[in-house]
Scaffold this motif. Structure first.
Motif, PDB file in Angstrom:
ATOM      1  N   HIS A 121      46.349  -6.603  54.441  1.00 55.58           N
ATOM      2  CA  HIS A 121      45.893  -8.002  54.375  1.00 55.58           C
ATOM      3  C   HIS A 121      46.774  -8.904  55.235  1.00 55.58           C
ATOM      4  CE1 HIS A 121      43.576  -7.527  50.327  1.00 55.58           C
ATOM      5  NE2 HIS A 121      42.923  -7.032  51.358  1.00 55.58           N
ATOM      6  N   LEU A 122      48.079  -8.683  55.208  1.00 50.33           N
ATOM      7  CA  LEU A 122      48.982  -9.450  56.066  1.00 50.33           C
ATOM      8  C   LEU A 122      48.667  -9.213  57.539  1.00 50.33           C
ATOM      9  CD1 LEU A 122      52.436  -9.065  54.282  1.00 50.33           C
ATOM     10  CD2 LEU A 122      51.151 -11.176  54.623  1.00 50.33           C
ATOM     11  N   TYR A 123      48.393  -7.953  57.874  1.00 50.98           N
ATOM     12  CA  TYR A 123      48.037  -7.619  59.251  1.00 50.98           C
ATOM     13  C   TYR A 123      46.753  -8.347  59.649  1.00 50.98           C
ATOM     14  CZ  TYR A 123      47.132  -4.941  63.459  1.00 50.98           C
ATOM     15  OH  TYR A 123      46.895  -4.589  64.761  1.00 50.98           O
ATOM     16  N   GLY A 124      45.752  -8.300  58.785  1.00 47.10           N
ATOM     17  CA  GLY A 124      44.487  -8.989  59.064  1.00 47.10           C
ATOM     18  C   GLY A 124      44.674 -10.490  59.206  1.00 47.10           C
ATOM     19  N   THR A 125      45.531 -11.055  58.378  1.00 48.56           N
ATOM     20  CA  THR A 125      45.814 -12.485  58.461  1.00 48.56           C
ATOM     21  C   THR A 125      46.506 -12.824  59.783  1.00 48.56           C
ATOM     22  OG1 THR A 125      45.970 -12.624  56.061  1.00 48.56           O
ATOM     23  CG2 THR A 125      46.989 -14.412  57.323  1.00 48.56           C
ATOM     24  N   ALA A 126      47.428 -11.969  60.204  1.00 48.30           N
ATOM     25  CA  ALA A 126      48.090 -12.185  61.497  1.00 48.30           C
ATOM     26  C   ALA A 126      47.077 -12.103  62.636  1.00 48.30           C
ATOM     27  CB  ALA A 126      49.204 -11.165  61.692  1.00 48.30           C
ATOM     28  N   CYS A 127      46.135 -11.176  62.531  1.00 49.76           N
ATOM     29  CA  CYS A 127      45.083 -11.083  63.550  1.00 49.76           C
ATOM     30  C   CYS A 127      44.253 -12.363  63.591  1.00 49.76           C
ATOM     31  CB  CYS A 127      44.188  -9.870  63.292  1.00 49.76           C
ATOM     32  SG  CYS A 127      44.983  -8.298  63.688  1.00 49.76           S
ATOM     33  N   LEU A 128      43.937 -12.913  62.441  1.00 54.42           N
ATOM     34  CA  LEU A 128      43.191 -14.178  62.410  1.00 54.42           C
ATOM     35  C   LEU A 128      43.996 -15.307  63.046  1.00 54.42           C
ATOM     36  CD1 LEU A 128      41.382 -14.243  58.950  1.00 54.42           C
ATOM     37  CD2 LEU A 128      40.359 -14.077  61.233  1.00 54.42           C
ATOM     38  N   PHE A 183      39.756  -1.144  52.517  1.00 56.53           N
ATOM     39  CA  PHE A 183      39.078  -2.405  52.219  1.00 56.53           C
ATOM     40  C   PHE A 183      37.601  -2.146  51.958  1.00 56.53           C
ATOM     41  CE2 PHE A 183      37.287  -6.595  53.227  1.00 56.53           C
ATOM     42  CZ  PHE A 183      38.158  -7.419  52.523  1.00 56.53           C
ATOM     43  N   PRO A 184      37.051  -2.642  50.853  1.00 55.69           N
ATOM     44  CA  PRO A 184      35.661  -2.349  50.502  1.00 55.69           C
ATOM     45  C   PRO A 184      34.672  -2.855  51.557  1.00 55.69           C
ATOM     46  CG  PRO A 184      36.787  -3.503  48.704  1.00 55.69           C
ATOM     47  CD  PRO A 184      37.704  -3.492  49.870  1.00 55.69           C
ATOM     48  N   GLY A 185      33.659  -2.043  51.793  1.00 55.96           N
ATOM     49  CA  GLY A 185      32.585  -2.442  52.686  1.00 55.96           C
ATOM     50  C   GLY A 185      32.786  -2.082  54.139  1.00 55.96           C
ATOM     51  N   LEU A 186      33.948  -1.571  54.504  1.00 56.60           N
ATOM     52  CA  LEU A 186      34.174  -1.230  55.910  1.00 56.60           C
ATOM     53  C   LEU A 186      33.900   0.256  56.151  1.00 56.60           C
ATOM     54  CD1 LEU A 186      37.259  -3.434  56.819  1.00 56.60           C
ATOM     55  CD2 LEU A 186      34.913  -3.713  57.578  1.00 56.60           C
ATOM     56  N   GLY A 187      34.725   1.120  55.628  1.00 59.44           N
ATOM     57  CA  GLY A 187      34.508   2.558  55.744  1.00 59.44           C
ATOM     58  C   GLY A 187      34.468   3.079  57.172  1.00 59.44           C
ATOM     59  N   TRP A 188      35.255   2.483  58.057  1.00 62.30           N
ATOM     60  CA  TRP A 188      35.304   2.941  59.440  1.00 62.30           C
ATOM     61  C   TRP A 188      36.028   4.281  59.515  1.00 62.30           C
ATOM     62  CZ3 TRP A 188      36.694  -1.704  63.104  1.00 62.30           C
ATOM     63  CH2 TRP A 188      35.752  -2.716  62.941  1.00 62.30           C
ATOM     64  N   VAL A 210      41.119  -8.243  69.101  1.00 62.30           N
ATOM     65  CA  VAL A 210      42.015  -8.535  67.972  1.00 62.30           C
ATOM     66  C   VAL A 210      41.257  -8.425  66.646  1.00 62.30           C
ATOM     67  CG1 VAL A 210      43.452 -10.327  66.909  1.00 62.30           C
ATOM     68  CG2 VAL A 210      43.561  -9.941  69.372  1.00 62.30           C
ATOM     69  N   LEU A 211      40.009  -8.879  66.619  1.00 64.34           N
ATOM     70  CA  LEU A 211      39.208  -8.733  65.397  1.00 64.34           C
ATOM     71  C   LEU A 211      38.985  -7.263  65.060  1.00 64.34           C
ATOM     72  CD1 LEU A 211      36.599 -11.599  65.834  1.00 64.34           C
ATOM     73  CD2 LEU A 211      38.515 -11.515  64.225  1.00 64.34           C
ATOM     74  N   PHE A 212      38.707  -6.447  66.081  1.00 67.22           N
ATOM     75  CA  PHE A 212      38.569  -5.004  65.874  1.00 67.22           C
ATOM     76  C   PHE A 212      39.841  -4.430  65.261  1.00 67.22           C
ATOM     77  CE2 PHE A 212      40.036  -0.989  67.670  1.00 67.22           C
ATOM     78  CZ  PHE A 212      39.164  -0.097  67.060  1.00 67.22           C
ATOM     79  N   GLN A 213      40.986  -4.812  65.818  1.00 69.58           N
ATOM     80  CA  GLN A 213      42.252  -4.303  65.303  1.00 69.58           C
ATOM     81  C   GLN A 213      42.419  -4.640  63.820  1.00 69.58           C
ATOM     82  OE1 GLN A 213      44.461  -5.883  69.086  1.00 69.58           O
ATOM     83  NE2 GLN A 213      45.934  -4.735  67.858  1.00 69.58           N
ATOM     84  N   GLY A 214      42.179  -5.891  63.482  1.00 69.48           N
ATOM     85  CA  GLY A 214      42.337  -6.306  62.089  1.00 69.48           C
ATOM     86  C   GLY A 214      41.405  -5.559  61.161  1.00 69.48           C
ATOM     87  N   LEU A 215      40.147  -5.446  61.547  1.00 67.94           N
ATOM     88  CA  LEU A 215      39.172  -4.740  60.704  1.00 67.94           C
ATOM     89  C   LEU A 215      39.482  -3.252  60.603  1.00 67.94           C
ATOM     90  CD1 LEU A 215      35.915  -6.565  61.824  1.00 67.94           C
ATOM     91  CD2 LEU A 215      37.063  -6.755  59.598  1.00 67.94           C
ATOM     92  N   ALA A 216      39.938  -2.653  61.685  1.00 72.74           N
ATOM     93  CA  ALA A 216      40.261  -1.228  61.661  1.00 72.74           C
ATOM     94  C   ALA A 216      41.418  -0.936  60.711  1.00 72.74           C
ATOM     95  CB  ALA A 216      40.583  -0.731  63.069  1.00 72.74           C
ATOM     96  N   ILE A 217      42.428  -1.784  60.720  1.00 73.78           N
ATOM     97  CA  ILE A 217      43.569  -1.568  59.819  1.00 73.78           C
ATOM     98  C   ILE A 217      43.162  -1.867  58.377  1.00 73.78           C
ATOM     99  CG2 ILE A 217      45.922  -2.329  59.243  1.00 73.78           C
ATOM    100  CD1 ILE A 217      45.662  -0.481  61.755  1.00 73.78           C
ATOM    101  N   LEU A 218      42.358  -2.891  58.172  1.00 75.01           N
ATOM    102  CA  LEU A 218      41.847  -3.149  56.813  1.00 75.01           C
ATOM    103  C   LEU A 218      41.025  -1.973  56.313  1.00 75.01           C
ATOM    104  CD1 LEU A 218      40.876  -6.910  57.112  1.00 75.01           C
ATOM    105  CD2 LEU A 218      42.608  -5.945  55.573  1.00 75.01           C
ATOM    106  N   MET A 261      50.691  -1.542  47.559  1.00 73.37           N
ATOM    107  CA  MET A 261      51.454  -2.202  48.604  1.00 73.37           C
ATOM    108  C   MET A 261      50.762  -2.079  49.965  1.00 73.37           C
ATOM    109  SD  MET A 261      54.197  -3.901  49.380  1.00 73.37           S
ATOM    110  CE  MET A 261      55.887  -3.700  48.984  1.00 73.37           C
ATOM    111  N   THR A 262      50.132  -0.934  50.217  1.00 70.74           N
ATOM    112  CA  THR A 262      49.461  -0.725  51.499  1.00 70.74           C
ATOM    113  C   THR A 262      48.360  -1.750  51.730  1.00 70.74           C
ATOM    114  OG1 THR A 262      49.923   1.638  51.341  1.00 70.74           O
ATOM    115  CG2 THR A 262      48.226   0.975  52.891  1.00 70.74           C
ATOM    116  N   VAL A 263      47.607  -2.049  50.694  1.00 71.75           N
ATOM    117  CA  VAL A 263      46.515  -3.022  50.824  1.00 71.75           C
ATOM    118  C   VAL A 263      47.078  -4.400  51.168  1.00 71.75           C
ATOM    119  CG1 VAL A 263      44.661  -4.190  49.565  1.00 71.75           C
ATOM    120  CG2 VAL A 263      44.973  -1.727  49.314  1.00 71.75           C
ATOM    121  N   GLN A 264      48.184  -4.774  50.548  1.00 69.01           N
ATOM    122  CA  GLN A 264      48.787  -6.070  50.834  1.00 69.01           C
ATOM    123  C   GLN A 264      49.285  -6.137  52.282  1.00 69.01           C
ATOM    124  OE1 GLN A 264      49.446  -4.228  48.156  1.00 69.01           O
ATOM    125  NE2 GLN A 264      49.098  -5.498  46.356  1.00 69.01           N
ATOM    126  N   ILE A 265      49.866  -5.045  52.756  1.00 68.57           N
ATOM    127  CA  ILE A 265      50.334  -5.009  54.141  1.00 68.57           C
ATOM    128  C   ILE A 265      49.144  -5.120  55.096  1.00 68.57           C
ATOM    129  CG2 ILE A 265      51.450  -3.576  55.900  1.00 68.57           C
ATOM    130  CD1 ILE A 265      53.302  -2.557  53.631  1.00 68.57           C
TER     131      ILE A 265
END
Length: 123
Positions: A7-14, A70-75, A57-65, A1-5
């Motif tokens: 993703h929703l956050y990232g979509t809202a950022c977009l 989310f694979p490939g980020l690892g922040w 806003v892009l930073f916010q979305g990527l940070a939450i992902l 469920m966390t991953v879906q949330i």
């Protein structure tokens, strides 16, 4: 469920990024942003502010992902908390703006986004 949330956050950022792009391009949405002091298109100073907000806003979305794994980020985890702090500030500013249309649209959106970020970070 966390991953879906996340993703929703990232979509809202977009969606917010696209809104900012529309503002930069001259869309007559000034009543819905930056305190609602402009009825139509934003002046150049407002468009610059919209442009500066895009990487934030892009930073916010990527940070939450990233916080959701989310694979490939690892922040580092702290980036998610910084994103959450920025989200909380945005939420407060959108609820206290003198612009009634901005409060009506962005207040609830920012509040839901802050809740989604918190859920991801505390999972």
């Amino acid at each position: 469920m966390t991953v879906q949330i996340a993703h929703l956050y990232g979509t809202a950022c977009l969606a917010i990024v696209f809104f900012q792009i529309a503002l930069i391009a001259g869309a007559p949405l000034g009543r819905y942003t930056q305190g609602g002091t402009h009825d139509g298109a934003l002046p150049m100073s407002g468009r610059i502010i919209a442009a500066v907000s895009i990487p934030v806003v892009l930073f916010q979305g990527l940070a939450i992902l990233s916080a959701a794994g989310f694979p490939g980020l690892g922040w580092p985890t702290w980036t998610g908390w910084v994103a959450f702090a920025v989200q909380v500030v945005s939420t407060v500013l959108n609820w206290i703006t003198p612009s009634k249309p901005e409060r009506a649209v962005w207040g609830p959106v920012m509040l839901v986004m802050a809740a989604m970020a918190l859920v991801v970070l505390t999972a």
